[in-house]
Write an enzyme that holds these catalytic residues in place. Structure first.
Site, PDB file in Angstrom:
ATOM      1  N   HIS A   1       4.459 -18.472 -19.242  1.00  0.00           N
ATOM      2  CA  HIS A   1       4.425 -19.189 -17.829  1.00  0.00           C
ATOM      3  C   HIS A   1       6.030 -18.621 -17.644  1.00  0.00           C
ATOM      4  O   HIS A   1       6.541 -18.982 -16.455  1.00  0.00           O
ATOM      5  CB  HIS A   1       4.698 -20.745 -17.833  1.00  0.00           C
ATOM      6  CG  HIS A   1       4.210 -21.258 -18.901  1.00  0.00           C
ATOM      7  ND1 HIS A   1       3.363 -21.928 -18.226  1.00  0.00           N
ATOM      8  CD2 HIS A   1       4.426 -21.799 -19.974  1.00  0.00           C
ATOM      9  CE1 HIS A   1       2.533 -23.222 -19.191  1.00  0.00           C
ATOM     10  NE2 HIS A   1       3.183 -23.085 -20.715  1.00  0.00           N
TER      11      HIS A   1
ATOM     12  N   SER B   1      12.007   5.162  -1.869  1.00  0.00           N
ATOM     13  CA  SER B   1      11.897   5.137   0.175  1.00  0.00           C
ATOM     14  C   SER B   1      12.271   5.906   1.128  1.00  0.00           C
ATOM     15  O   SER B   1      12.948   6.165   0.631  1.00  0.00           O
ATOM     16  CB  SER B   1      12.658   3.522  -0.226  1.00  0.00           C
ATOM     17  OG  SER B   1      13.029   3.272   1.083  1.00  0.00           O
TER      18      SER B   1
ATOM     19  N   LYS C   1      15.710   3.024  -4.143  1.00  0.00           N
ATOM     20  CA  LYS C   1      14.318   2.626  -4.615  1.00  0.00           C
ATOM     21  C   LYS C   1      14.479   3.323  -5.648  1.00  0.00           C
ATOM     22  O   LYS C   1      13.823   4.607  -5.655  1.00  0.00           O
ATOM     23  CB  LYS C   1      14.037   2.173  -3.128  1.00  0.00           C
ATOM     24  CG  LYS C   1      14.438   0.484  -2.494  1.00  0.00           C
ATOM     25  CD  LYS C   1      14.204  -0.514  -3.771  1.00  0.00           C
ATOM     26  CE  LYS C   1      13.214  -0.767  -3.086  1.00  0.00           C
ATOM     27  NZ  LYS C   1      12.238  -1.487  -2.405  1.00  0.00           N
TER      28      LYS C   1
ATOM     29  N   GLU D   1       1.249  -0.832  -8.870  1.00  0.00           N
ATOM     30  CA  GLU D   1       0.968  -1.872  -7.425  1.00  0.00           C
ATOM     31  C   GLU D   1      -0.527  -1.700  -7.088  1.00  0.00           C
ATOM     32  O   GLU D   1      -1.432  -2.152  -7.509  1.00  0.00           O
ATOM     33  CB  GLU D   1       1.655  -2.214  -6.847  1.00  0.00           C
ATOM     34  CG  GLU D   1       3.462  -2.092  -6.561  1.00  0.00           C
ATOM     35  CD  GLU D   1       4.111  -1.790  -5.806  1.00  0.00           C
ATOM     36  OE1 GLU D   1       4.432  -2.533  -4.645  1.00  0.00           O
ATOM     37  OE2 GLU D   1       4.700  -0.376  -6.302  1.00  0.00           O
TER      38      GLU D   1
END
Ligand code: ARG
Length: 463
Positions: A161, A282, A288, A295
């Protein structure tokens, strides 16, 4: 003849050429030109067989073969002009062959139809993709095994979980993916073995009256045997569906690790550092490091699954045998295969470059009362409590630690005994995460010694 249009190939009974819109919807050469190497290999095998069976002369076969080699070279060099008016790769190749060798080119299509021609071309192409997927998976598994070997005893939290459950080893987590990818590989191997029958010689749908030798073409093209039923041969695409299903399952596995990488590389987790080579910055936030490749991999499954759905939808309810609907099989499979191969390579690169943050992993492994199960097991073993009672006692100890704002090993013996009077000093030996993982020696369990044994196994298997 100039062979400028398909009409000249099959238009004997037509008095006008196709409308431009008809040509646009009908033409597949814009994408099926990818089948050129397979188409030429299939045609060369067919011509050689026709000559061996006395159906065409050795001279015509030699001219056809040399011409096909030339066409193949022109295509490979990018010097070939594909013509949509000639519909597909098959007629483009044949038309050019005619330009090169003259009327003998017309003999190539004896005892053959585009229906068995495209079936063999596409099977050869998908078979190659199975091989590419298998090779890509081998490389990927090696990358995971290298991670597992380095971190066989590094402790990290195991989750259910996405809540801390029990400590596990980094190596065990890496090897979980090796098991998945090994099954993916087996699926591609199975699919390859099943599709490895040659449909060439089924002709349009019914076979042919020419005395062809289908075993000869099958062998020449590396197939196990010729297919057994001509109707089936020209009308099924289950081999492509099987490839897509295997690809979709494999991409599902890729997406799951991609998701873990996204989570693990976040500032909140800091379990891993992705290399510069597989991170992006970024344009506005200088701090970043975005895990874009992970992704994208997480998302790529969408395309593969989409292709799978599309081909099922094309094939569903088609009456035997060939219908032009089936021309819609290729683009989807091409895209899915390209996506899968890129995904496998990207994941391999990410995993090879990945740095696990060992200290962070271990600290996280200790948090969240991750050894509560070890404590309950100790109560069963040392004090003879039934597991359900031990679970209850442990729950009370967790509550106590939570109230005190400490971890389980930080509770004093007095505090422990306030919950259960028979608890002894020995309990502390099971509360450390290292002890916890070391104790999990059951078959398939997370203990470092198990991981090392399995790493040795995989290194042997993968070479
Ligand atoms: N381009 C066609 C396809 O991909 C080749 C087979 C065409 N056969 C036919 N009878 N029109 O399916």
């Amino acid at each position: 003849m100039s062979a400028a249009s398909a009409n000249e190939m099959w238009g004997g009974r037509f008095s006008s050429g196709p409308d431009a819109i008809m040509e646009a919807i009908n033409a597949s050469v814009g994408y099926d030109q990818r089948l050129a190497p397979q188409d030429i290999a299939g045609s060369r095998a067919h011509a050689a067989m026709l000559a061996a069976c006395g159906i065409i002369t050795p001279e015509d076969a030699a001219a056809i073969d040399a011409g096909l080699v030339q066409v193949g070279e022109e295509i490979a060099r990018g010097e070939f002009t594909f013509s949509p008016a000639l519909e597909d790769i098959h007629m483009n190749v044949e038309a050019r062959l005619r330009e090169i060798i003259g009327p003998a080119a017309g003999r190539l299509h004896t005892a053959r139809s585009r229906n068995d021609q495209v079936a063999v071309d596409f099977r050869l192409w998908v078979r190659d993709q199975c091989d590419a997927a298998i090779a890509g998976l081998d490389a990927l598994m090696r990358a995971f095994v290298a991670q597992a070997e380095a971190g066989a005893d590094w402790v990290m939290p195991g989750f259910t979980h996405l809540q801390t459950a029990q400590p596990v080893t980094w190596g065990h987590h890496m090897l979980a993916y090796v098991e998945m990818f090994a099954r993916d590989k087996a699926r591609f191997q199975d699919a390859r073995a099943r599709m490895n029958e040659c449909p060439l010689g089924a002709a349009a749908l019914a076979g042919t009256s020419f005395p062809i030798d289908r075993a000869m073409t099958a062998a020449a093209l590396g197939f196990e045997r010729p297919t057994a039923n001509s109707l089936d041969s020209v009308s099924d695409r289950d081999f492509a569906l099987e490839f897509l299903c295997a690809a979709a399952i494999c991409a599902t596995h890729l997406s799951r690790f991609a998701e873990e990488l996204v989570i693990w590389s976040s500032a909140q987790f800091r379990f891993v550092r992705m290399s510069d080579r597989f991170s992006t910055g970024s344009s506005i936030m200088p701090q970043k490091r975005n895990p874009d490749a992970a992704e994208l991999l997480r998302a790529k499954l969408g395309r593969i699954l989409g292709a799978t759905m599309a081909l099922f939808t094309v094939m569903k309810g088609l009456p035997l045998t060939y219908s032009k609907d089936m021309q819609e099989d290729k683009e989807q499979v091409f895209d899915a295969a390209d996506t899968l191969m890129l995904g496998l390579a990207a994941m391999e690169g990410m995993v090879r470059d990945l740095t696990a943050n060992r200290a962070e992993l271990e600290a996280a492994a200790s948090a969240g009362f991750s050894t509560a199960t070890d404590l309950a097991d100790w109560l069963v073993r040392a004090l003879g409590l039934p597991f359900r009672d031990a679970h209850h006692v442990t729950g009370a100890l967790v509550k106590l630690a939570e109230d005190q704002g400490c971890d389980l090993p930080d509770l004093s013996l007095d505090q422990m005994q306030s919950v259960h009077g028979q608890i002894t000093e020995a309990v502390y030996s099971v509360l450390g995460v290292q002890n916890s993982v070391a104790s999990r020696t059951s078959a398939g369990g997370t203990a470092p010694e198990n991981v090392r044994t399995r790493v040795a196994h995989w290194k042997e298997v993968l070479g």
